[in-house]
Design an enzyme around this catalytic site. Sequence first.
Site, PDB file in Angstrom:
ATOM      1  N   ASP A 151      39.724 -12.122  -5.052  1.00 21.77           N
ATOM      2  CA  ASP A 151      39.829 -12.761  -6.367  1.00 21.77           C
ATOM      3  C   ASP A 151      41.297 -13.038  -6.654  1.00 21.77           C
ATOM      4  O   ASP A 151      42.136 -12.137  -6.549  1.00 21.77           O
ATOM      5  CB  ASP A 151      39.236 -11.807  -7.416  1.00 21.77           C
ATOM      6  CG  ASP A 151      39.479 -12.297  -8.837  1.00 21.77           C
ATOM      7  OD1 ASP A 151      39.589 -13.523  -9.032  1.00 21.77           O
ATOM      8  OD2 ASP A 151      39.540 -11.446  -9.743  1.00 21.77           O
ATOM      9  N   ASN A 165      42.350 -14.861  -9.623  1.00 19.15           N
ATOM     10  CA  ASN A 165      42.689 -15.104 -11.033  1.00 19.15           C
ATOM     11  C   ASN A 165      42.238 -13.984 -11.968  1.00 19.15           C
ATOM     12  O   ASN A 165      42.211 -14.153 -13.179  1.00 19.15           O
ATOM     13  CB  ASN A 165      42.134 -16.457 -11.507  1.00 19.15           C
ATOM     14  CG  ASN A 165      40.614 -16.482 -11.455  1.00 19.15           C
ATOM     15  OD1 ASN A 165      39.998 -15.565 -10.922  1.00 19.15           O
ATOM     16  ND2 ASN A 165      40.022 -17.511 -12.024  1.00 19.15           N
ATOM     17  N   ASP A 223      39.374 -12.648 -12.660  1.00 20.64           N
ATOM     18  CA  ASP A 223      38.083 -12.637 -13.369  1.00 20.64           C
ATOM     19  C   ASP A 223      37.050 -11.741 -12.677  1.00 20.64           C
ATOM     20  O   ASP A 223      35.894 -11.674 -13.096  1.00 20.64           O
ATOM     21  CB  ASP A 223      37.536 -14.056 -13.564  1.00 20.64           C
ATOM     22  CG  ASP A 223      37.172 -14.734 -12.242  1.00 20.64           C
ATOM     23  OD1 ASP A 223      37.401 -14.126 -11.165  1.00 20.64           O
ATOM     24  OD2 ASP A 223      36.665 -15.868 -12.288  1.00 20.64           O
ATOM     25  N   ASP A 279      37.167 -16.030  -4.954  1.00 18.25           N
ATOM     26  CA  ASP A 279      37.237 -17.486  -5.138  1.00 18.25           C
ATOM     27  C   ASP A 279      37.795 -18.159  -3.880  1.00 18.25           C
ATOM     28  O   ASP A 279      38.211 -17.487  -2.932  1.00 18.25           O
ATOM     29  CB  ASP A 279      38.067 -17.838  -6.386  1.00 18.25           C
ATOM     30  CG  ASP A 279      39.286 -16.936  -6.531  1.00 18.25           C
ATOM     31  OD1 ASP A 279      40.053 -16.849  -5.552  1.00 18.25           O
ATOM     32  OD2 ASP A 279      39.467 -16.306  -7.604  1.00 18.25           O
ATOM     33  N   ASP A 324      26.762 -23.637   3.546  1.00 19.88           N
ATOM     34  CA  ASP A 324      25.366 -23.229   3.404  1.00 19.88           C
ATOM     35  C   ASP A 324      24.590 -24.386   2.775  1.00 19.88           C
ATOM     36  O   ASP A 324      24.932 -24.837   1.677  1.00 19.88           O
ATOM     37  CB  ASP A 324      25.326 -21.990   2.484  1.00 19.88           C
ATOM     38  CG  ASP A 324      24.245 -21.009   2.861  1.00 19.88           C
ATOM     39  OD1 ASP A 324      23.090 -21.442   2.978  1.00 19.88           O
ATOM     40  OD2 ASP A 324      24.555 -19.809   3.004  1.00 19.88           O
ATOM     41  N   ASP A 370      19.583 -22.646   4.744  1.00 27.15           N
ATOM     42  CA  ASP A 370      18.799 -21.649   4.023  1.00 27.15           C
ATOM     43  C   ASP A 370      17.297 -21.942   4.097  1.00 27.15           C
ATOM     44  O   ASP A 370      16.875 -23.060   3.772  1.00 27.15           O
ATOM     45  CB  ASP A 370      19.257 -21.670   2.556  1.00 27.15           C
ATOM     46  CG  ASP A 370      18.731 -20.503   1.770  1.00 27.15           C
ATOM     47  OD1 ASP A 370      19.037 -19.364   2.137  1.00 27.15           O
ATOM     48  OD2 ASP A 370      18.003 -20.737   0.785  1.00 27.15           O
ATOM     49  N   GLU A 377      18.078 -20.637   9.132  1.00 24.18           N
ATOM     50  CA  GLU A 377      17.596 -19.319   8.744  1.00 24.18           C
ATOM     51  C   GLU A 377      16.092 -19.335   9.023  1.00 24.18           C
ATOM     52  O   GLU A 377      15.340 -20.032   8.353  1.00 24.18           O
ATOM     53  CB  GLU A 377      17.873 -19.046   7.267  1.00 24.18           C
ATOM     54  CG  GLU A 377      17.565 -17.605   6.926  1.00 24.18           C
ATOM     55  CD  GLU A 377      17.415 -17.327   5.441  1.00 24.18           C
ATOM     56  OE1 GLU A 377      17.602 -16.176   5.049  1.00 24.18           O
ATOM     57  OE2 GLU A 377      17.106 -18.251   4.670  1.00 24.18           O
ATOM     58  N   HIS A 416      24.469 -11.201   4.005  1.00 20.59           N
ATOM     59  CA  HIS A 416      24.418 -10.986   2.554  1.00 20.59           C
ATOM     60  C   HIS A 416      23.025 -10.614   2.054  1.00 20.59           C
ATOM     61  O   HIS A 416      22.871 -10.276   0.885  1.00 20.59           O
ATOM     62  CB  HIS A 416      24.904 -12.259   1.857  1.00 20.59           C
ATOM     63  CG  HIS A 416      23.956 -13.394   2.084  1.00 20.59           C
ATOM     64  ND1 HIS A 416      23.763 -13.966   3.327  1.00 20.59           N
ATOM     65  CD2 HIS A 416      23.106 -14.031   1.252  1.00 20.59           C
ATOM     66  CE1 HIS A 416      22.839 -14.902   3.227  1.00 20.59           C
ATOM     67  NE2 HIS A 416      22.427 -14.967   1.983  1.00 20.59           N
ATOM     68  N   ASP A 417      22.006 -10.725   2.902  1.00 19.97           N
ATOM     69  CA  ASP A 417      20.649 -10.330   2.518  1.00 19.97           C
ATOM     70  C   ASP A 417      20.291  -8.955   3.061  1.00 19.97           C
ATOM     71  O   ASP A 417      19.145  -8.508   2.916  1.00 19.97           O
ATOM     72  CB  ASP A 417      19.625 -11.338   3.062  1.00 19.97           C
ATOM     73  CG  ASP A 417      19.697 -12.675   2.344  1.00 19.97           C
ATOM     74  OD1 ASP A 417      20.150 -12.711   1.188  1.00 19.97           O
ATOM     75  OD2 ASP A 417      19.296 -13.682   2.959  1.00 19.97           O
TER      76      ASP A 417
HETATM   77  O1  TEU Z   1      16.990 -15.911   2.117  1.00 22.74           O
HETATM   78  C1  TEU Z   1      15.638 -16.104   2.354  1.00 22.74           C
HETATM   79  C2  TEU Z   1      14.975 -14.874   2.602  1.00 22.74           C
HETATM   80  O2  TEU Z   1      14.140 -14.812   3.473  1.00 22.74           O
HETATM   81  C3  TEU Z   1      15.357 -13.743   1.734  1.00 22.74           C
HETATM   82  O3  TEU Z   1      14.788 -13.970   0.498  1.00 22.74           O
HETATM   83  C4  TEU Z   1      14.892 -12.498   2.259  1.00 22.74           C
HETATM   84  O4  TEU Z   1      13.499 -12.470   2.212  1.00 22.74           O
HETATM   85  C5  TEU Z   1      15.395 -11.401   1.412  1.00 22.74           C
HETATM   86  O5  TEU Z   1      16.763 -11.570   1.197  1.00 22.74           O
HETATM   87  C6  TEU Z   1      15.208 -10.106   2.116  1.00 22.74           C
HETATM   88  O6  TEU Z   1      15.731  -9.105   1.346  1.00 22.74           O
HETATM   89  C7  TEU Z   1      17.750 -16.984   1.714  1.00 22.74           C
HETATM   90  C8  TEU Z   1      19.146 -16.529   1.335  1.00 22.74           C
HETATM   91  O7  TEU Z   1      19.790 -15.996   2.457  1.00 22.74           O
HETATM   92  C9  TEU Z   1      19.051 -15.559   0.207  1.00 22.74           C
HETATM   93  O8  TEU Z   1      20.292 -15.014  -0.130  1.00 22.74           O
HETATM   94  C10 TEU Z   1      18.453 -16.306  -0.959  1.00 22.74           C
HETATM   95  O9  TEU Z   1      18.253 -15.407  -2.018  1.00 22.74           O
HETATM   96  C11 TEU Z   1      17.142 -16.991  -0.605  1.00 22.74           C
HETATM   97  O10 TEU Z   1      17.178 -17.678   0.628  1.00 22.74           O
HETATM   98  C12 TEU Z   1      16.800 -18.026  -1.630  1.00 22.74           C
HETATM   99  O11 TEU Z   1      17.662 -19.115  -1.513  1.00 22.74           O
HETATM  100 CA    CA Z   2      38.239 -15.360  -9.370  1.00 24.49          CA
END
Ligand code: TEU
Ligand code: CA
Length: 606
Positions: free
Chosen positions: A71, A73, A75, A79, A148, A250, A306, A381-382
């Site tokens: 970050d 700034n 907040d 960013d 993405d 995605d 994905e 991130h999931d």
């Molecule tokens: O993820 C799709 C997906 O399969 C996820 O929802 C997964 O089932 C879940 O994260 C498991 O915990 C994509 C993106 O990577 C995710 O961050 C988004 O939330 C989702 O699509 C909707 O766009």
């Molecule tokens: Ca920021």
Amino acid sequence: MNHYKCLVQHEIKFYTDMQLLSRISISCLTLVLLALSACTSPTTQKQPVSMDQNWWKEAVVYQIYPRSFKDTNGDGIGDLKGVLEKLDYIKSLGIDVVWLNPIFASPNDDNGYDISDYRDIMKDFGTMADFDALLKGMHERGIKLVLDLVANHCSDEHAWFKESRKSRDNPYRDYFHWWPAEKGKPNPRISFFDVNNDAWKYDSITNAYYLHYFSQKQPDLNWENPKVRKEIFDMMNFWFDKGIDGFRMDVISIIGKDTTFPPIPAQYANDVFQYYAEGQGNRTHTYLQEMYAQSLSKYNVMSVAEGAGVTDKTALDFVDANRKELNMLYHFEGVSYGYLKGKFKTPDPKGYDLVGFKDIYTKWNDVFAEKGWGTIYLGNHDQPRMLTRWGNDTPEFGTVSSKMLTTFLMTMRATPYYYFGDELGMNNIKFDRIEDYKDIESINNYKIVKDKGEDLQAFLDAQKISARDNGRTPFQWDNTSNAGFTTGTPWLKVNPNYTAVNVQAQEADPNSTLNYFRKIVQLRKQNPALIYGKYQLLDRENPSVYAYTREWEGRKYLVLLNFKAQNAAANLNLDLSNAKIVINNYPDAKPATSLRPYEAMVLELK
Ligand code: TEU
Ligand code: CA
């Protein structure tokens, strides 16, 4: 029933079937290979390369969740200027490609996966000028940038949806899937982020339901409509013309829909994701071929799907080069493994069985052995942090098991997607209270458990291992307040272990996980055998050690990974007397088949 229960149950049943099948086929294969290796010299045997070599096959991709990187700034939100400021750090890792999670205008119902303008930058992240500077800064350093593409759905605040819901004859009406209420309630569709799991939302303005596989604020786009497809392809070309190097797509596997919305066939009752991806005909592939013709084929770019809901049976349909669709796909079978049947993302307290783990990654290696190309990842991130989920995040074993997992990712025959912070051995924050979570998935599933009167403590305990927010805590730069991530209040709490686990501390330590990552990235890049070489699983039944060889053009490497906290030995019929260690995670390793806890070594066999 909670859709996740369906999903998990199916995955386990599916997995068990596949495990049986692959056990049979792998043991046959092993016999054949053992017989073959007895009569051929391993050092002179040349492996035919049946596929083209491409930059994206040789790349190491580094995924950055921009909200949590840096970050600038105050907040509390990372960013684009923060990424720009840290480009020299990113360059120092030796990686080739950065994948940024969505950076487009969004009301952030799902942290940017709900886009309200595909051609503008999210205010929290900065401006288009910041983006242009970032892209330039990356290219100057020889780093490629992948964005993405979130095109299964957009935000309900996108102009298209605002128009679409106004009237039944609005020109944008068919940009989305509407079901007129006078026809009665449509057949059920399950939503992944809805408190009622209901993917149909009633909208009184036009007395109709709209479809949303994810949250109510993420209406699904209607890909049957050629105008929608043109909008998406034009938008992709807009970013390609700016110079970006590819898209991670995605849930691209579920864009095609049977718009008569029939009942879901019984065979998919336990796996709705698979129905969405594979059960509605060939539409998705028709659209992807059009996307290739209208956009991807015109640029030297990479594309990665994905592959939610995609099984090994259809994966090649996305990535076989002859089909002219996409380059790579990532499957969910690995990261879904080891959760208890019938419970929302709840890990088995006994841990996961390594033989099953090896079988999954071996099966998926085999899918792409001749055609297409795979990916390998243990976190994103999931997902929770790979160290907590797949390694051992105790102080005793954190560093060594983190390096072991990195060794796995960097020595498989697939493009590694390495999640930012894993190079530091970041681990799960393990929140105690639901109030600490920011993720819509955790919050809504908590409500579901609560409404059903089920065990909330058990839910929270499971979330400590599996929640997505564990992988989204701010990056740990140094030991100043908030880990140097922000001077303000971070949007998500910083893991308190930042005082010890941070870039600054690890730069100075030649044995840090950070420096190990840098070293193994170079090793991979300098050894085509580790990229293109044939993968062969060895000692399959070993419950502790994952052992395999990689072989290409007269070079042969043996990878030995102990996934357990106890000493363990691999049972191999290999002569290691001339073997040379090329990388290892203990300071005083010697070529040997007996391994210390979480020991990893890569040997070159002569
Ligand atoms: O993820 C799709 C997906 O399969 C996820 O929802 C997964 O089932 C879940 O994260 C498991 O915990 C994509 C993106 O990577 C995710 O961050 C988004 O939330 C989702 O699509 C909707 O766009
Ligand atoms: Ca920021």
